[in-house]
Design an enzyme around this catalytic site. Structure first.
Site, PDB file in Angstrom:
ATOM      1  N   GLY A  19      12.903 -60.269  38.669  1.00  0.00           N
ATOM      2  CA  GLY A  19      13.069 -59.234  39.085  1.00  0.00           C
ATOM      3  C   GLY A  19      14.630 -58.269  38.964  1.00  0.00           C
ATOM      4  CD  GLU A  76      23.117 -63.455  46.238  1.00  0.00           C
ATOM      5  OE1 GLU A  76      22.472 -64.906  46.761  1.00  0.00           O
ATOM      6  OE2 GLU A  76      24.085 -63.390  46.594  1.00  0.00           O
ATOM      7  CB  CYS A 106      20.515 -67.587  47.848  1.00  0.00           C
ATOM      8  SG  CYS A 106      21.786 -66.613  48.926  1.00  0.00           S
TER       9      CYS A 106
END
Length: 526
Positions: free
Chosen positions: A236, A256, A293
């Protein structure tokens, strides 16, 4: 990291925006409609019109501190709603809200200090070779910033999060593309920030909010959008990054994306505290149901007895871990498919099997593989070197440290890299620990020793970024220097003082830290 942009679906007409309970899959309430192209255009133009007020550092300082206070005043409703939309739990979300308000106040301090303006003055010197003109440099805001909210942090990396806070501190209005996993939370937070803007005497449109996949595409293309910040998946984020670069006037895109966050455990460390390391790894990889993350996704452990003890400790800790709920059904399905594909590889074992559990939950687990399987490029084992979003990690058992080096060459950039070392290794500047840190440094933005990467301290020295695909730039999204993403330098040459902005006057009427003729100056009273 998972993202709505992975689906690459488009809608011919605006669809309703629903808040969904991930625990049940049931719709909670309709929040509104997805934004049309006209809606996005209106939001961006309104933000651009509100930009003038943000030129006043005192006003934006008041905005940021007021935003923190408004969020705290609405904390009970925000946390309750965020939990209903994400299943992250009220304890976790209360902590995230505290982090969010803390970073808003931290960026208020940055705006008030003025150091981010980077004022440098070099007076004219005709005797220099070559002669030097009068040069005065500082940074100015880029303009409207598009922020793409994260799924896994509905507060700290979404509407009121670090991208928004740092952009407002820099003097840039923001239009946020809300994440579909928490639209009601997004609306509550946006309302709080708009109230804070009004209290600070600013136009409420310094913060805009839009919903919908197509709205995100329109936002990155809008000619008045000057930069963008994104937290999500590789697929994405890369699609939006490419769209930002393909514009007639390309713009900075601070994304990110995915991160494997490798961990190396030396033989000395495993021999000294295998049980402790195994338990610590279990806690880190399952934090937030493995949806951080910074989750350690690949761990190098030694083959042999000490490594066996570590694996046994990890298995014991994970066996008692209850099933968790992921942020939405699509992520749960992707997690189940991802671990099944990895577990099906020859030589891969699952001492504790991860995957879809009962009642819509997921079970935490881990996979093991000989480290030498990861060294060859272009094969099926490359799958083990990709992030799998959810509560799973891969344990690569090495016999020779050279196997670690060969595997690291196959890994892309990460947010973090960690080394667990033995006691004496900490005192050997030319030893194994030093070698490993030097070897890991090209692959990550934050290096840890004897710790776990989950949990990112909000501090001036923090760096939350890394080589691609961890991020698409060299900047950070956490810490004081995140403000620099939304600024650009301008130099005035031989300009009469009456025509200079006050930031560059010799008398320093705004009391800014600066460097004059090579010497750093702090304003009186600091």
């Amino acid at each position: 990291m998972a993202s709505e942009w992975d689906a690459q679906e488009e809608y011919a007409v605006p669809a309703p925006v629903w808040s969904v309970d991930p625990r049940t899959g049931q719709q909670r309430e309709q929040i509104g409609q997805e934004a049309t192209a006209a809606d996005v255009d209106a939001a961006v133009r309104a933000a651009e019109a509100a930009r003038t007020g943000l030129a006043d550092r005192a006003a934006r300082t008041a905005l940021l501190r007021g935003a923190a206070a408004q969020l705290e005043a609405a904390a009970e409703q925000i946390v309750r709603t965020a939990d209903a939309e994400t299943a992250l739990g009220e304890v976790r979300l209360k902590g995230e809200l505290a982090r969010t308000t803390g970073q808003l106040r931290a960026f208020a301090d940055e705006a008030e200090d003025g150091g981010h303006l980077g004022v440098i003055i070099d007076h004219a010197d005709p005797s220099a070779t070559p002669p030097r003109p009068d040069l005065r440099r500082y940074r100015i805001p880029l303009g409207v910033v598009a922020v793409y909210a994260a799924s896994n942090f509905p507060l700290a990396f979404s509407v009121p999060g670090g991208d928004t806070a740092s952009a407002l501190a820099a003097g840039c209005p923001v239009v946020v593309k809300a994440h579909p996993d928490h639209p009601a939370t997004s609306e509550l937070c946006a309302a709080a920030l708009r109230r804070a803007a009004a209290e600070a005497g600013l136009d409420e449109n310094v913060l805009g909010l839009v919903h919908g996949f197509d709205a995100g595409v329109e936002l990155i293309k809008h000619p008045l959008v000057a930069a963008a910040g994104f937290t999500g998946s590789v697929r994405g984020g890369r699609a939006l990054f490419d769209a930002a670069a393909a514009r007639p006037v390309p713009i900075p895109f601070h994304g990110e994306l995915g991160s494997l966050n490798p961990v190396v455990i030396t033989r000395a460390a495993a021999g000294e505290r295998a049980g402790e390391i195994g338990a610590g790894l279990a806690g880190s990889m399952t934090m937030g149901t493995g949806q951080f993350c910074t989750k350690p996704g690949l761990v190098f452990t030694p083959a042999g007895e000490s490594g066996d003890q570590l694996v046994t400790s990890l298995a014991g800790a994970l066996s008692g871990t209850p099933e968790g709920v992921m942020l939405d059904a699509r992520m749960r399905e992707a997690f189940a498919a991802g671990v099944a594909a990895r577990a099906g590889l020859d030589g891969v074992q699952a001492p504790v099997t991860p995957g879809a559990g009962g009642s819509g939950g997921v079970a935490a687990g881990f996979l093991t593989v000989p480290a030498d399987r990861l060294a060859a490029g272009g094969g099926e084992y490359d799958l083990l070197l990709e992030e799998c979003f959810g509560p799973v990690t891969v344990i690569a058992r090495y016999g020779d440290p050279a196997e670690i080096s060969a595997a690291l060459e196959r890994i892309g950039g990460s947010l973090t890299a960690t080394v667990h070392i033995g006691g004496t290794e900490a005192e050997e500047p030319d030893g194994e620990a030093a070698r490993l840190l030097a070897e890991l440094r090209p692959y990550a933005g934050r290096l840890l020793v004897n710790g776990w990467p989950t949990g990112v301290a909000v501090a001036p020295a923090q760096h939350h970024g890394g080589p691609y695909p961890a991020t698409t730039s060299t900047s950070t999204s956490v810490g004081a220097t995140a403000i620099e993403r939304w600024l650009r330098p301008v130099v005035y040459q031989n300009t009469p003082e009456a025509l200079l902005p006050p930031e560059l006057h010799d008398a320093n009427p705004l009391g800014l830290p600066r460097r004059v003729n090579g010497r750093r100056e702090e304003p009186a009273g600091r």
